[in-house]
Design a protein around this motif. Structure first.
Motif, PDB file in Angstrom:
ATOM      1  N   PRO A  40       0.822  -1.210   0.000  1.00  0.00           N
ATOM      2  CA  PRO A  40       0.000   0.000   0.000  1.00  0.00           C
ATOM      3  C   PRO A  40       0.860   1.265   0.000  1.00  0.00           C
ATOM      4  O   PRO A  40       1.838   1.370   0.733  1.00  0.00           O
ATOM      5  CB  PRO A  40      -0.802  -0.119   1.302  1.00  0.00           C
ATOM      6  N   GLY A  42      -0.140   5.269   0.077  1.00  0.00           N
ATOM      7  CA  GLY A  42      -1.256   6.215   0.141  1.00  0.00           C
ATOM      8  C   GLY A  42      -2.555   5.454  -0.044  1.00  0.00           C
ATOM      9  O   GLY A  42      -2.798   4.449   0.621  1.00  0.00           O
ATOM     10  N   THR A  43      -3.381   5.919  -0.978  1.00  0.00           N
ATOM     11  CA  THR A  43      -4.624   5.197  -1.284  1.00  0.00           C
ATOM     12  C   THR A  43      -4.429   4.270  -2.478  1.00  0.00           C
ATOM     13  O   THR A  43      -5.397   3.717  -2.989  1.00  0.00           O
ATOM     14  CB  THR A  43      -5.773   6.184  -1.576  1.00  0.00           C
ATOM     15  N   THR A  45      -1.497   1.442  -4.741  1.00  0.00           N
ATOM     16  CA  THR A  45      -0.730   0.219  -4.544  1.00  0.00           C
ATOM     17  C   THR A  45       0.521   0.217  -5.402  1.00  0.00           C
ATOM     18  O   THR A  45       0.485   0.586  -6.575  1.00  0.00           O
ATOM     19  CB  THR A  45      -1.585  -1.021  -4.896  1.00  0.00           C
ATOM     20  N   ASN A  66      -3.165   6.012  -8.184  1.00  0.00           N
ATOM     21  CA  ASN A  66      -3.256   6.620  -6.852  1.00  0.00           C
ATOM     22  C   ASN A  66      -1.905   6.610  -6.146  1.00  0.00           C
ATOM     23  O   ASN A  66      -1.568   7.560  -5.425  1.00  0.00           O
ATOM     24  CB  ASN A  66      -4.302   5.900  -6.002  1.00  0.00           C
TER      25      ASN A  66
END
Length: 96
Positions: A40, A42-43, A45, A66
């Motif tokens: 992971p 942040g939001t 991958t 993201n």
């Protein structure tokens, strides 16, 4: 740990049974199945892709959109290749 014997204490340190490790290594080294490890960011991958062909070994990495945004936000002035430490998780996710 990939090569049993390289670290004498690895099995104890990681609480691994040698029989389980052999089974894992058989799957991990199967050239028909490249392991992909999600991390992971942040939001998003980061995907670590482990190449295990005799002439194509190593680890490649790919960020989803993201994760790219999280890296750009954390490292507005990149100084070279790689990722800023601040975007990497401090501990493994609970499902690892």
């Amino acid at each position: 740990m990939l090569h049993v014997g390289s670290a004498r204490t690895a099995l104890t340190a990681f609480d691994v049974d040698l029989a389980d490790l052999d089974s894992y290594l058989d799957r991990f080294e199967d050239p028909q199945r490249w392991p992909v490890l999600p991390v992971p960011i942040g939001t998003g991958t980061l995907y670590l892709i482990v190449g295990n062909l005799p002439d194509d070994v190593g680890i490649n990495w790919v960020l989803d959109e993201n994760a790219k945004a999280a890296v750009l936000q954390a490292d507005a002035q990149p100084t070279g290749p790689g990722l800023p430490w601040s975007v990497l998780p401090a501990a493994p996710p609970p499902n690892c």
